[in-house]
Design an enzyme around this catalytic site. Structure first.
Site, PDB file in Angstrom:
ATOM      1  N   HIS A 168      15.773  28.811 -11.949  1.00 10.02           N
ATOM      2  CA  HIS A 168      17.341  29.103 -11.597  1.00 10.02           C
ATOM      3  C   HIS A 168      17.452  28.908 -10.127  1.00 10.02           C
ATOM      4  CE1 HIS A 168      21.202  30.672 -11.930  1.00 10.02           C
ATOM      5  NE2 HIS A 168      21.142  31.035 -10.801  1.00 10.02           N
ATOM      6  N   GLU A 169      16.656  29.417  -9.172  1.00 10.03           N
ATOM      7  CA  GLU A 169      16.924  29.391  -7.811  1.00 10.03           C
ATOM      8  C   GLU A 169      16.224  27.786  -7.503  1.00 10.03           C
ATOM      9  OE1 GLU A 169      18.729  31.430  -6.325  1.00 10.03           O
ATOM     10  OE2 GLU A 169      18.659  32.889  -7.815  1.00 10.03           O
ATOM     11  N   HIS A 216      19.277  25.490  -7.733  1.00  8.19           N
ATOM     12  CA  HIS A 216      19.954  25.618  -6.532  1.00  8.19           C
ATOM     13  C   HIS A 216      19.303  24.827  -5.051  1.00  8.19           C
ATOM     14  CE1 HIS A 216      23.104  28.324  -7.801  1.00  8.19           C
ATOM     15  NE2 HIS A 216      22.350  29.386  -8.068  1.00  8.19           N
ATOM     16  N   GLU A 248      26.236  26.598  -9.526  1.00  8.95           N
ATOM     17  CA  GLU A 248      25.757  27.173 -10.393  1.00  8.95           C
ATOM     18  C   GLU A 248      25.379  26.140 -11.883  1.00  8.95           C
ATOM     19  OE1 GLU A 248      24.942  30.131  -9.797  1.00  8.95           O
ATOM     20  OE2 GLU A 248      24.362  30.920 -11.667  1.00  8.95           O
TER      21      GLU A 248
END
Ligand code: ZN
Length: 503
Positions: A262-263, A266, A292
């Site tokens: 997830h990170e 980003h 997101e």
């Protein structure tokens, strides 16, 4: 571009530089700072905030902006910069100074009462502060201005141009499709998690696994870092210095790996920003929803696919040779995709997550519009969980008191999480249409080839910065305005292949 525009952009460069320093000190506070340094670090950060705020609201900024607007432009980057600076300037100057101070003071107070209420499982401790926070947000909406609905002004804070008229149909479409799908899954047997639960997952090995996978999908560790923190986040200061964090639980390995993916998503977005627009607002990522979409893309759409699970098995086996004996890609895939209604948003799976967000959106809208009173809130929350997910919280702690957002005064933030899911599916469908010929994306992922998809995102999303508004960017990249259909189709296919249902 004209002279006034040039002056305006050099002022923006100063503000941007302060922001980069804030990013670094904020990262340090979460990751490296010794405990005693807290109070003085707070002073440093407050000084930087005050400094950039006063640069923004300075009369010379307003004059330069008006002059640059008067010069006019037919360049899309300059038009994007002017739109973004106008928006930031208006948001910073429309709020009276005494209001900003009252809001900040109340925020500190209500975070404390929320934490105590949650700890003691007693809504009444937070009740008055929350009621005042709702009042303050109504007042804020009044300063910022809106056309139809005061909640629109709050949505616009987190995603430029977002309004109830846009979000209502997105959530209605989701609700209609997802609620029956989730209730059909509820009647199926859950996957075997024994191989996960019966093993110990060493932190160091988890760290190496996440690091390797993040690098394999394309994160550049020469322009970024991975560290450990209590609350995972992606920060840092600029595209050459992107820093993400994760946390570890030795009882299960998925939280850290999928949190890392997830990170990483980003981080990939930040590393892909257009470098000819360094220090310009239009060179920034395009709002929270689009951000997101990039994290969810790598975490869920790619990371939780069968092809990815099969590709990843040798990596898992390298770091956990004993634990992974006899575990196949399919077993891994089933384990990371368990769909199960639960009370806690941050622990929710890909399918039910959006129902948690939809509930918060409906409640916020009613609270801000005065259609739901503070004393009816806790039961209204539980009733909606029962209606849409078929479960009811036994207490307030797992119900209305679970999130910190309202205590911080953040109304209008939640919907960006779901927008991210919708955008990610829509972008992936468009990328497929462009990239799949001889081969599907899944066939490429099986071989560990992630660069075609990443390059597509670089060209169509990352490299476009925030020249366009988020909704315009999605339309440019995919050929249609934001819609829930690709996400619903994606989830329906996935759930059908995971569970034996015909919904
Ligand atoms: Zn995120």
């Amino acid at each position: 571009m004209g002279e006034a525009y040039g002056q305006l952009m050099s002022k923006m460069k100063e503000i941007e530089t302060v922001g980069q320093i804030q990013g670094l000190l904020g990262w340090d506070q979460e990751v490296m700072m010794p405990p005693k340094a807290g109070p003085l670090r707070a002073e440093q950060l407050a000084w930087l905030s005050r400094t950039s705020h006063s640069m923004m609201v300075d009369t010379s900024m307003g004059e330069s902006l008006v002059a640059a607007e008067a010069e006019g432009t037919d360049d899309e980057v300059a038009a994007g910069n002017l739109r973004l600076i106008r928006d930031a300037y208006d948001k910073a100057t429309k709020k009276p100074a005494d209001f900003v101070e009252r809001f900040a003071r109340h925020k500190s107070k209500s975070i404390v009462s929320w934490a105590e209420a949650r700890e003691k499982n007693d809504f009444s401790i937070f009740r008055d502060d929350l009621a005042e926070m709702i009042e303050l947000n109504r007042e804020l909406a009044g300063y910022l201005g809106y056309e139809d609905n005061p909640y629109d002004a709050l949505l616009d804070i987190y995603e430029s141009g977002l309004c109830v008229a846009q979000v209502d149909p997105l959530f209605a479409g989701l609700r209609e499709a997802l609620v029956p799908l989730i209730s059909a899954v509820g009647k199926c047997t859950t996957p075997d998690m024994n191989w996960v639960e019966s093993n110990h997952w060493r932190e160091e090995a988890q760290a190496q696994l996440s690091h390797g996978i993040s690098a394999a999908v394309g994160f550049d560790f020469e322009a970024g870092r991975r560290d450990k923190s209590t609350h995972p986040f992606c920060g840092g200061s600029n595209p050459d210095d992107v820093r993400w964090t994760t946390r570890y639980d030795e009882a299960e390995p998925f939280g850290s790996l999928y949190g890392s993916l997830h990170e990483t998503g980003h981080g990939l977005y930040e590393q892909g920003r257009p470098r000819n627009l360094d220090f310009q607002p239009a060179g920034h990522a395009d709002g929270l929803g689009v951000h997101e979409s990039q994290s969810r893309l790598w975490e869920n759409q790619v990371g939780r696919s069968l092809a990815f699970s099969e590709w990843a098995i040798p990596h898992w086996s390298k770091h956990f040779p004993e634990n992974m004996q006899g575990v196949t890609g399919e077993m891994l895939w089933r384990s990371v995709n368990m769909v199960e209604p639960s009370l806690i948003r941050v622990e929710a799976d890909e399918a039910t997550y959006n129902i948690h967000i939809m509930i918060r959106y409906e409640i916020e809208k009613q609270l801000i519009n005065g259609e739901l009173g503070i004393d009816d809130l806790p039961d209204a929350w539980d009733d909606m969980y029962e209606q849409y997910l078929g479960i009811r919280s036994p207490d307030r702690k797992q119900g209305v008191l679970q999130d910190i957002h309202w205590s911080m005064g953040a109304f209008g933030y939640f919907p960006t999480y779901t927008l991210g899911n919708l955008y990610s599916a829509q972008l992936l469908a468009a990328a497929r249409a462009d990239l799949e010929g001889e081969e599907t994306l899944e066939e490429m992922w099986l071989r560990g080839e992630f660069s075609p998809l990443l390059d597509w995102m670089r060209t169509n999303v990352h490299g476009r910065g925030s020249i366009l508004t988020p909704a315009e960017l999605i339309e440019e990249a995919t050929g249609q305005p934001p819609t829930p259909e690709p996400f619903i189709a994606y989830l329906r296919d996935k759930i059908k292949s995971l569970y034996d249902i015909t919904a």
